[in-house]
Design an enzyme around this catalytic site. Structure first.
Site, mmCIF file in Angstrom:
data_model
loop_
_atom_site.group_PDB
_atom_site.id
_atom_site.type_symbol
_atom_site.label_atom_id
_atom_site.label_comp_id
_atom_site.label_asym_id
_atom_site.label_seq_id
_atom_site.Cartn_x
_atom_site.Cartn_y
_atom_site.Cartn_z
ATOM 1 N N LYS A 237 1.165 -8.589 -68.805
ATOM 2 C CA LYS A 237 0.809 -8.122 -67.348
ATOM 3 C C LYS A 237 0.105 -6.940 -67.598
ATOM 4 C CE LYS A 237 5.249 -5.623 -66.292
ATOM 5 N NZ LYS A 237 4.801 -4.276 -65.905
ATOM 6 N N HIS B 28 4.166 -6.177 -82.938
ATOM 7 C CA HIS B 28 2.736 -6.082 -83.172
ATOM 8 C C HIS B 28 2.280 -4.700 -84.476
ATOM 9 C CE1 HIS B 28 1.958 -8.397 -79.578
ATOM 10 N NE2 HIS B 28 0.769 -8.721 -79.921
#
Lengths: 205, 291
Positions: free
Chosen positions: A116, A37
């Site tokens: 998650k 990212h």
């Protein structure tokens, strides 16, 4: 209700999903976590795609349009025939990508992010604006999810390390729950607000 | 001194791939408690299936195979240096066999060492004891749950927590609430009461080796462990934070002496993939068991 989704996913399909829906995902997805990212943000979103990264940019543009990024640092085995195989591949905690995620969704046209723990307001707004959802995989269910990874097609940026590389994988019936939808709803926000109210009541009691 | 490398590889394999019966039973009980067809029950069913598959195929329960934390109890006259070498070798072999993910990265460069070795990695605590045999306990502690460990200094106006057991209770409840979205619930909380900033955390993590079904030898702490277990589950955070009745599988506490000026409450969070095993090597017989 359980919905089967096949990549590339249309905006219409995404807009039809609500928090709490169960999803079985099919098609080619990319893993990407902290290093990935930061790399996408530095080179393609904030940066203007340096020449050395042009090839990678094309791979991501083609692979991520209507596609999915999975927050995952897998355990991978190299087989005798030289092909890779996922051994264990549960989700990692997504919140670390909060600074980047909405921009990555918008820039590449992602339809879903799997991880998650959920994400916060910026990502939720990004999902609403661009027509994307956050899919919650079952944390720790690494063997079961690895079983749904039928093929490792490629690995990019392996110099980031095995957990941090972009693994291009084909999944079948990867089980997830929609916990942030494209209508501004977050199951995490609801559970958090409810639990904080209960905590205050216990502490006051 | 006998070479224990192969046995250590077995201990690592067992810890990473075969969940202990006490944790599995607690998860099984949780399935029955959650509403039928709820996201919470679905998550727990997936977890149970994953535990079964990992055991059957000798694959890691979770891909984050964590920080390897070893506790070694050894007889007098034992070479800690040689065992530390064997542990490092065993970790390298276990990584090659994919029982472990290469999980040690240099703090600043992010460079992965590739074999689970590094500066103060793994963690090894050595203790000499009066017995004539060797006991080695291993915990694999994942990063998601490690990140939501916390240390409070009380009194704390923010937590309305005084310097007593009720203050500790408030700190633990707050930590449990704030862990949502980070550790993989249902987790287990280890709590160190007192100590300094380092020893309190070590004590908290040591509590995670305790069997889930044991009782605290201190009746007051035992009652508080059970009370907190129930109160945290009433927060309705649930498995994976989907909402539900099972947020923790247990709370385990221990007390340490502290300085008059300090009162730390150190909380270690362990995810449901509570991987810890013990190996004893006695007269050449090797036994690997739940702690």
């Amino acid at each position: 209700m359980t919905t089967k989704l096949t990549i590339p996913i249309s905006e219409e399909q995404i807009r039809g999903l609500k928090i709490g829906d169960q999803v079985l995902l099919n098609g080619v997805i990319f893993t990407g976590r902290d290093a990935a990212h930061k790399y996408m943000s530095d080179n393609f979103i904030k940066g203007s795609c340096p020449d050395a990264e042009k090839e990678m940019y094309e791979i991501l543009r083609n692979g991520l349009a209507g596609g999915v990024i999975y927050h995952c640092g897998p355990v991978v085995r190299k087989r005798d025939d030289g092909k890779y195989e996922f051994v264990a591949a549960g989700p990692t905690t997504s919140i670390r990508e909060e600074p980047y995620q909405a921009d990555v969704i918008g820039h590449f046209g992602l339809r879903a992010v799997i991880g998650k723990g959920g994400m916060r307001d910026k990502t939720l707004a990004g999902c609403q604006e661009h027509g994307a959802v956050y899919l919650h995989a079952i944390g720790g269910a690494a063997t079961l999810i690895a079983e749904s990874v039928k093929e490792v097609l490629n690995v990019h940026k392996l110099d980031f390390g095995v957990p941090e590389a972009f693994w291009e994988i084909r999944v079948e019936d990867f089980p997830c729950v929609v916990t942030m939808d494209s209508h501004g709803q977050s199951l995490h926000d609801k559970v958090r607000a409810d639990s904080e109210r209960k905590l205050q009541a216990i502490l006051a009691g | 001194m006998q070479d224990s490398t192969e046995r250590l590889v077995e201990l690592i394999k067992s810890t990473s791939t075969d969940l202990s019966p006490d944790v599995e039973q607690a998860l099984r009980d949780a399935v029955a408690r959650e509403a039928d067809d709820s996201a919470a029950q679905g998550a727990l069913n997936t977890i149970m299936e994953n535990v079964r598959m990992s055991r059957a195929t000798a694959r890691p329960i979770c891909q984050d195979t964590g920080t390897p934390i070893f506790y070694v109890w050894h007889p007098e006259g034992f070479s800690q240096r040689k065992l530390a070498e064997q542990i490092k070798n065993a970790l390298r072999i276990a990584t090659e066999k994919a029982y472990l993910r290469p999980n040690a990265v240099a703090a600043l460069s992010g460079q992965n060492s590739g074999d689970n070795s590094g500066v103060d990695f793994p963690t090894i605590h050595f203790h000499e004891w009066e017995h004539d045999y060797l006991k080695i306990a291993l915990m694999l502690k994942g990063g998601g749950c490690e990140n939501c460990g916390v240390q409070y200094s009380i009194p704390s106006p923010e937590l309305a927590a005084g310097r007593d057991l009720q203050g500790v209770r408030k700190a633990v409840l707050t930590a449990a609430c704030q862990a949502q979205g980070f550790g993989c619930a249902p987790g287990i909380l280890g709590v160190g009461i007192g100590g300094d900033r380092a020893t309190g955390v070590i004590k908290a993590k040591e509590q995670l080796f305790r069997p889930l079904t044991d009782n605290n030898p201190d009746p007051e702490l035992d009652a508080m462990e059970k009370q907190l277990h129930q109160e945290i589950n009433e927060l309705n955070i649930g498995p994976m934070g989907f909402g539900g009745k099972t947020t923790v599988l247990g709370v385990k506490m221990a007390e340490l002496h502290r300085l008059p000026a300090s009162f730390f409450v150190s909380i270690a969070y362990m995810c449901w993939a509570d991987r810890r095993k013990t190996m004893t090597i006695k007269n050449g017989n090797v036994e690997i068991t739940a702690p």
